[in-house]
Write an enzyme that holds these catalytic residues in place. Structure first.
Site, PDB file in Angstrom:
ATOM      1  N   HIS A  65       0.855  -1.189   0.000  1.00 51.11           N
ATOM      2  CA  HIS A  65       0.000   0.000   0.000  1.00 51.11           C
ATOM      3  C   HIS A  65       0.890   1.238   0.000  1.00 51.11           C
ATOM      4  O   HIS A  65       1.619   1.482   0.967  1.00 51.11           O
ATOM      5  CB  HIS A  65      -0.912   0.000   1.228  1.00 51.11           C
ATOM      6  CG  HIS A  65      -1.801  -1.212   1.309  1.00 51.11           C
ATOM      7  ND1 HIS A  65      -3.041  -1.264   0.709  1.00 51.11           N
ATOM      8  CD2 HIS A  65      -1.620  -2.416   1.897  1.00 51.11           C
ATOM      9  CE1 HIS A  65      -3.580  -2.456   0.918  1.00 51.11           C
ATOM     10  NE2 HIS A  65      -2.728  -3.174   1.638  1.00 51.11           N
ATOM     11  N   LEU A  66       0.830   1.996  -1.076  1.00 45.35           N
ATOM     12  CA  LEU A  66       1.673   3.189  -1.194  1.00 45.35           C
ATOM     13  C   LEU A  66       0.953   4.473  -0.808  1.00 45.35           C
ATOM     14  O   LEU A  66       1.572   5.530  -0.747  1.00 45.35           O
ATOM     15  CB  LEU A  66       2.242   3.300  -2.612  1.00 45.35           C
ATOM     16  CG  LEU A  66       3.209   2.188  -3.026  1.00 45.35           C
ATOM     17  CD1 LEU A  66       3.780   2.461  -4.404  1.00 45.35           C
ATOM     18  CD2 LEU A  66       4.336   2.022  -2.016  1.00 45.35           C
ATOM     19  N   ASP A 308       2.539  -6.857   2.681  1.00 45.51           N
ATOM     20  CA  ASP A 308       1.318  -6.118   3.028  1.00 45.51           C
ATOM     21  C   ASP A 308       1.697  -4.799   3.703  1.00 45.51           C
ATOM     22  O   ASP A 308       1.091  -4.389   4.698  1.00 45.51           O
ATOM     23  CB  ASP A 308       0.394  -6.949   3.920  1.00 45.51           C
ATOM     24  CG  ASP A 308      -1.013  -6.362   4.019  1.00 45.51           C
ATOM     25  OD1 ASP A 308      -1.309  -5.383   3.302  1.00 45.51           O
ATOM     26  OD2 ASP A 308      -1.818  -6.859   4.832  1.00 45.51           O
TER      27      ASP A 308
END
Length: 454
Positions: A65-66, A308
């Site tokens: 997740h950026l 993750d």
């Protein structure tokens, strides 16, 4: 660009069947050759001595997740890709739960354009399955693939309607791509904060049963068996989940799955020390489930390791209210109703890009897996999942390479992370093994020998 000779390392490339001490020559952004030790280096090559290190295809993280667009206080594409390079990753799959959601060509184009200006890991876009992650209207799958998406996922939110999901699985698979599923029955997990068990009771917070994951996995694997679609189970964490995956494969399902380092390196008791920095979804599980993750890694049920990576700022983690109650050496609290409610509303997830390799290498040091399996789980198999021409050092392949010192001792210091966030339950943990060089397209984008991104 000058050629590079990686000299004298242990080259591990499962795709080519290589596991021996060799020299690797990189030229014009490609792998030119993997050869027996050369007596003379090419005249135009920059020679890098990597004796005692492992040289492998660039690592690929299939679940990151950026937070960009939408949450620059947590992470940006630039900071996330630099953190990835520092962790040894040449590419990362960026999930769609941004703001706005990556459900249109324009958002995918924005992400790729931002990544172009960063000399670090490659960004692989993951498209949402449904618009706005609402589980109702499918995105234009073909358009998203044309824009650059290489997988589809509503990660963070399960797709509750089986008809919507079934149709999406079939169409995505027809187009040649996979769907990654966040498996959660929200009727069972609603408002829960930790794994249902002694730790959640001790802290006085709500618990989520393992059945919240397993029951949804059961349903979705039945859909996969019926359709023949390519299904990927994200962050599998329970013994029953792995049993269901084994059974589904026996019945012909095209299913892969990933495990996260926090699910094989920690159990639910970590929350007693780290509080909201050990809160994630799915939650840390019981010791028995941790052992089940180890067995799934050992027997091949788990295909790959995914961080993750979920960066959060202290405010999202409710640290202003809860930080004083948790930490090494503190007696675990019994939270009153108000504090328990605050804990339950703390954001889920931890950062992982810069600790994944060290935690995964522990599996090798403990002989749960061999080095070649480590490389397959962290490079070749993610490349296959994401439909990338990567995960190999074969001549002509892109010169994406990771060099690891498997015996380098180091201590996790969140203050030194290149990620913008510090939410980790591994602070102060001593690890053995670390990436010291990451190359993308033949260019060094991280040089751990100097401790800096170039």
């Amino acid at each position: 660009m000058k050629a590079i000779l990686l000299k004298g390392g242990r080259v591990i490339d499962p795709a080519s069947g290589i596991d021996e001490v060799c020299d690797v020559i990189l030229r014009h952004g490609e792998i030119e050759a993997v050869e027996a030790l050369l007596s003379n280096a090419p005249d135009d090559a920059n020679v890098i001595d990597v004796a005692g290190c492992w040289v492998m295809p660039g690592l690929i993280d299939p679940h990151v997740h950026l937070r960009d667009p939408g949450f620059p206080e947590k992470e940006t594409i630039a900071s996330g890709l630099r953190a990835a390079a520092a962790g040894g990753f040449s590419a990362v799959a960026a999930m769609a739960n941004t703001s706005p959601v990556n459900d249109t060509r324009e958002i995918t184009a924005y992400m790729l354009e931002r990544a172009k200006g960063v000399r670090a890991a490659r960004l692989v876009p993951v498209s949402a399955v449904t618009r706005g992650l609402r589980g109702v209207e499918p995105v234009d799958f073909a358009a998203m693939i044309e824009a650059g998406a290489r997988m589809f996922s509503d990660d963070g939110i399960p797709i509750d309607d089986p008809v919507i999901l079934s149709r999406a699985l079939e169409e995505i698979s027809r187009l040649g791509f996979a769907t990654s599923l966040h498996e959660e029955d929200r009727a069972l997990s609603r408002d829960a904060a930790l794994n249902a068990g002694e730790v959640s009771k001790r802290l006085g917070v709500s618990g989520v049963p393992v059945s919240a994951e397993a029951e949804r996995v059961r349903r979705d694997l039945a859909l996969a068996i019926g359709s023949g679609a390519a299904v990927h189970i994200a962050h599998a964490s329970t013994a029953e989940t792995f049993d269901l995956i084994r059974a589904a494969r026996h019945h012909g399902a095209h299913v892969s799955c990933e495990v996260a380092p926090h699910h094989f390196a920690l159990d639910e008791t970590a929350a007693l020390t780290w509080g909201p920095n050990a809160k994630m979804n799915p939650p840390l599980r019981s010791r028995a489930d941790v052992e089940a993750v180890h067995e799934a890694i050992r027997d091949g049920t788990a295909d790959m390791i995914a961080s993750d990576h979920a960066p959060h700022d202290p405010k999202s983690k409710q640290m202003d209210s809860l930080a004083g109650y948790f930490g090494p050496g503190r007696e675990p609290p019994r939270l009153d109703h108000e504090l328990a409610n605050i804990f339950e509303h703390a954001a889920n997830g931890i950062v992982g890009l810069e600790t994944s390799v060290g935690l995964a290498l522990d599996l090798v040091h403990r002989s749960l897996i061999q080095p070649a399996r480590f490389v397959a789980m962290m490079s070749l198999n993610p490349a296959t999942l994401l439909r990338l021409e990567a995960g190999t050092l074969a001549p002509g392949a892109a010169a994406d390479v990771t060099v690891i010192d498997p015996n380098l001792d180091w201590v996790v210091e969140p203050g030194k992370f290149l990620s913008k966030s510090r939410n980790t339950p591994f602070a102060g943990r001593r690890l053995r093994g670390k990436a010291i060089l990451t190359l993308v397209g033949g260019e060094i984008v991280y040089d751990g020998r100097k401790g800096a991104v170039r």
